[in-house]
Scaffold this motif. Structure first.
Motif: not given
Lengths: 305, 723
Positions: B310, B340, B696
């Motif tokens: 990630p 993300g 994210s």
């Protein structure tokens, strides 16, 4: 071409960008009226055929707009707003003036043309898989309009699907399978007694119609609701597997886990929330059912709802 | 160890456990950024009469000082080396101070030509500088070219220190066993004996050379984008695989280290907009100068890595066209579903139409990458900047004069015309401002004398044209010069105009003067009317042609206004649409708006709808956005698209995501930033950041670890997701 410009259909909602009502991106047209009364119904506003108003008191700012247009005295605003549903004729005038959408008509009569022109707007996104899905309610409660709409969508080059309870006249099946590329066929319970108890109708015609549609070459997906403690017994799922085995043109079985959201949609209809948390199946339960079905040769379509 | 995903399905595991741990530690523990802050900069205080030197002389000394003094960083097990270790670079300046003050700013919003490092090596670049020095001997361009030599010397010095450090490590291992042996270091040492001084011959060398060039440019304070990574590295990989000197798995490991090393500024500096916003953008896929699809094994390896780790620091954009392979789009969709917002897409067909329509040659346009966010440019050849302004502010403060009592328009058309005139005046001041960068010698022959600017030699080394002309990045060196006026507040300007059209002119619910009174009062005492304006009209984002045609006319007028200044100078002024999060800083200056919004609300992002107004879903939103001819927004118009994890789950969800991208291209969109996120999850992350360290999100042209955003930015992201 749609010739009859006056033919209208009672539409509760025209929902675009749906990912889980057939393959690809779809626009779903929800019709009002249903022959079943499933206690777990998640679109209760589509059950009754007659018009009704949805009332969301939490949105109301007591501006009094509705009262000034209501000729049936159903709307009363003194300190706060009181809506008397028993006096309401569902004319919808209040909804037109209501600034907060606290009053909304549950249904809108739409011409085939206007439905079609709304549906084709997302053509670029349908690709090869996506298209239009007729749902509800039971679209086949309006056989003429539903079939004409399907026909018009096909003519427009769209992939057509219908989500149906299967509870309609068998005479309609030959035309339906000509016009619907995919039938999303609800199999709520294979146990007839329970089916009657929880949906208000037996499942005999539903299953007969399914078999007939299949014999005539109609492509189907079985959509099976999973209600914990109601239809989670192995016997039901083994029957689903057996049913799938009987069919020649069935793509697979899709599980629809019960959710309590439909219960909360009872409130705007003036009914009480009948959602039941204990009916929600766990992921483990769903996985076990999927596994059981797969072991019996069933293609499980993982829509992951 | 598991990495966070919003999907029910875990991220796949393809990388070795060692690499995964390196990734985890780099994201969570090493906090390289904090370490860098311990040595923020080199100091020039020891130089006598430093202030008396010319800027170029000062830069010369600074480059040498940084190369000699910046800490080197070797991490046990890393397969690539080199690091931008001076903390002030994370604040976007050249990390050198004199008497406590920063000496020079640095450069961003460009993708430099890293390809020349891979193919020519520093020695090849040096030869070009020498040739240019020879050609410009005795001219005023010599000083800049001498600095180019100094910059190359600095690069070699810095590179040499890594070679020394690795040799020292190897000696220490061999000599007394104090240090643990590190096979990765041995390979790196071998690679460094060739690159980046010489052209790369293998995939590993190419990745090392690219990383080191990137790290060097950043060490010197600049923030370049990476550009087309699969184009840069693809041939090296194919050759190594064919020759059997590398396996696909090995290649994935090496490339993963490139991405992991890209987290090196994590937690450095203190930014409200997240700690991963350093413009290190990557572009993948699409066609090359000849029109051939460039998609290669590297394209897929990058997707593998982004799917597994990630890492949001390299916002990556895929160039998608009408013929893009289904297999690639499905892979892209699979990666997107983990959330993300690390992947975005360009509609390549439209970008090329925009660029060629604007005057770029087709082969140049086909090379496009971005500036580090998403504004397109010809990489390695373009001096780029953009100038943002609030389009809604113009409507409120200029056209409607803060809703003064005597403001009145007799028709919607007269109001719209007045708005375009006021917008044109803002564009004029932006464009005219830039015309002062040079004096004209002979406009007919395109001869301009650029006014000297502060030195920017390091990026100039990698910008086509600078070395040959002997001119820096800011002094006429690059082939193209672009200042893109960027309109913000698009949706809210359109919605304001539409609400006025409906309330005043069509439905005649009140007069213009009455509406001004209502707005002056910030809707106080007019709640039913405000609710009516909020709820009863279908605003931008709902595929309502009546409203969307206002957006189309507005952007067309904006593009016309920008076009008036093209051709007057080497500068081009292509239009674009963005906010990049500025809706936050603009909010306090915004008055009540006719579409039912109160003073100070945080409104729409980029070319996206006003939060809460898009009720018809993503397809309707895209159609609204693409009603305008976006090919006239030559540097770009970004659309943010928030999707719930549940809606893209399963096979159906995957197909739908692919169809959404195809539809975006077919409808004529420009740039789509999808983010699969759930407002509920984000709220939980606000309350329990400890559980979401690697979560994210897409902010606006970049990604950020959600927990590193300040509260205000977090709320904005959540607001967009609740939509």
């Amino acid at each position: 071409m749609i010739n009859d410009k006056h033919l209208t259909l009672p539409v509760t909602e025209l929902q675009r960008f749906c990912m889980h009502d057939g393959p690809g991106i779809r626009t779903v047209v929800f019709f009002k009226g249903c022959p079943l009364r499933c206690v777990w119904c998640h679109n209760p506003e589509t059950q009754n055929s007659h018009g009704e108003m949805l009332y969301y008191p939490e949105r109301c700012i007591s501006c009094g707009g509705c009262m000034s247009v209501c000729s049936h005295k159903a709307q009363n605003v003194t300190e706060t707003h009181v809506f008397d549903r028993s006096l309401c004729a569902a004319c919808g005038l209040c909804a037109e003036v209501c600034p907060t959408e606290a009053m909304m008509p549950a249904v809108k009569d739409m011409t085939l043309e206007s439905i079609l022109s709304a549906v084709v707007r997302d053509r670029s996104f349908f690709g090869e898989d996506g298209g239009v899905t007729l749902s509800g309610g039971e679209p086949m409660m309006h056989p003429e309009g539903a079939l004409r709409l399907l026909s018009a969508c096909k003519e427009a080059g769209l992939h057509t699907a219908i989500e149906t309870s299967g509870e309609f006249s068998r005479m309609l099946i030959p035309s339906l399978i000509q016009l619907a590329d995919l039938l999303l066929w609800d199999v709520k319970d294979t146990n007839n007694e329970r089916h009657r108890q929880y949906t208000g109708v037996p499942n005999l015609r539903i299953l007969d119609n399914l078999r007939l549609a299949d014999r005539l070459g109609g492509r189907t997906r079985l959509r099976c609701i999973v209600v914990e403690g109601v239809n989670t017994d192995d016997a039901h799922w083994d029957s689903v597997a057996a049913l799938y085995g009987e069919l020649n043109c069935c793509e697979g079985v899709e599980l629809l886990p019960y959710h309590a959201y439909g219960g909360s949609k009872m409130l705007p209809l003036g009914l009480s929330d009948n959602g039941r948390k204990d009916w929600i199946p766990t992921d483990e339960r769903l996985n076990n059912i999927k596994k059981r079905l797969r072991e019996r040769g069933v293609t499980v379509i993982d829509g992951s709802r | 160890m598991e990495f966070y995903t919003v999907s029910k399905d875990p991220r796949p595991v393809r990388l070795s456990e060692t690499t995964r741990i390196f990734a985890y530690d780099s994201l969570e523990h090493h906090a390289y950024g904090l370490a860098a802050m311990k040595t923020p900069a080199v100091t020039m205080d020891h130089i006598e009469n430093f202030t008396a030197l010319s800027p170029l002389e000062q830069e010369r000394l600074i480059l040498a000082e940084i190369a000699e003094k910046a800490p080197t960083r070797l991490i046990q097990g890393e397969r690539l080396c080199g690091a931008a270790t001076l903390g002030l670079a994370i604040s976007h300046v050249i990390p050198a101070t004199y008497a406590g003050n920063v000496v020079f700013p640095s450069i961003s919003h460009l993708t430099v030509d890293f390809g020349c490092v891979l193919t020519e090596g520093l020695c090849g670049i040096r030869k070009r500088v020498e040739a240019s020095l020879e050609a410009h001997k005795g001219s005023d361009r010599e000083a800049f070219l001498i600095n180019c030599m100094t910059a190359l010397d600095a690069f070699e010095t810095w590179h040499g220190r890594y070679v020394d450090a690795l040799e020292h490590h190897a000696d220490a291992v061999a000599r007394d066993g104090v240090l643990p042996p590190c096979p990765a270091f041995e390979v790196t040492l071998q690679n460094l004996r060739r690159v980046p001084l010489q052209p790369a011959t293998t995939f590993h060398e190419a990745v090392q050379s690219l990383w080191m060039a990137f790290a060097f440019v950043r060490l010197m304070g600049n923030w370049p984008g990476i550009g087309r990574l699969d184009v840069l590295l693809g041939d090296y990989l194919e050759r190594d695989l064919q020759n059997g000197i590398l396996t696909l798995e090995e290649a994935r490991e090496i490339l993963a280290h490139f991405f992991i090393k890209g987290c090196e500024w994590v937690r450095g500096g203190d930014q409200g907009s997240g700690d991963a916003q350093h413009y290190q953008n990557i572009v993948l896929g699409g066609i090359d100068e000849q029109g051939r699809d460039v998609t290669n094994t590297v394209t897929y390896l990058v997707l593998d890595i982004l799917e597994e780790l990630p890492i949001g620091d390299f916002p990556t954009t895929i160039r998608v066209n009408a013929h893009t392979d289904e297999k690639l789009l499905r892979r892209v969709a699979e990666v997107m579903r983990h959330g993300g917002g690390v992947l975005a897409i360009y509609n390549e067909d439209l970008v090329l139409k925009a660029m060629t329509g604007y005057g770029y040659a087709l082969d140049e346009a086909r090379r496009f990458a971005n500036d580090g966010c998403w504004e397109v440019q010809v990489p390695g050849k373009t001096n780029f900047s953009y100038c943002p302004f609030d389009g809604l502010g113009i409507l409120q403060h200029t056209t409607l004069r803060d809703y003064a009592e005597d403001v009145d328009y007799a028709s919607f058309d007269s109001l719209f015309e007045a708005y375009l005139r006021d917008l044109g005046a803002v564009v004029e001041s932006i464009c005219r401002g830039r015309l002062g960068c040079f004096s004209v010698m002979d406009a007919d022959n395109g001869i301009y004398t650029w006014h000297p600017t502060l030195p920017c030699t390091v990026v100039s080394l990698f910008e086509g044209g600078c070395i040959e002309k002997g001119l820096s990045y800011h002094e006429g060196g690059p082939v193209y010069h672009v200042l893109s006026p960027h309109i913000g507040g698009l949706a809210d300007t359109v919605n304001s105009l539409y609400a006025i059209q409906k309330l005043v002119f069509d439905d005649k619910r009140l007069t213009f003067a009455e509406l001004m009174t209502v707005l002056r009062s910030n809707w106080e005492g007019y709640e039913p009317l405000r609710q009516f304006a909020l709820n009863k009209y279908a605003y931008y984002g709902n595929d309502n042609p009546e409203c969307d045609r206002i957006a189309a006319a507005l952007l067309s007028g904006f593009a016309d206004a920008c076009a008036r200044y093209d051709g007057l100078s080497p500068y081009k002024f292509p239009a674009g649409v963005s906010t990049f999060g500025r809706q936050l800083e603009w909010a306090p200056h915004r008055l009540a708006a006719p579409h039912g919004r109160k003073q100070g609300e945080v409104l729409a992002a980029n070319a996206s709808p006003t939060p809460g107004t898009d009720r018809e879903g993503a397809t309707a939103m895209i159609r609204s956005y693409a009603t305008a001819d976006l090919s006239r927004m030559v540097t770009g118009a970004a659309l943010d698209c928030k999707l719930l994890p549940s809606s893209v789950a399963g096979e159906d969800g995957l197909n739908a995501l692919v169809s959404l991208m195809r539809g975006f291209v077919a409808e004529g969109g420009f740039f789509l930033q999808p983010d699969v996120a759930d407002a509920k999850i984000l709220r939980d992350a606000q309350e329990h950041p400890e559980n979401y360290q690697t979560l994210s999100v897409r902010v606006s042209g970049w990604n950020a670890r959600f927990v590193t955003l300040c509260r205000e930015w977090q709320d904005m992201v959540i607001g967009q997701n609740e939509g």
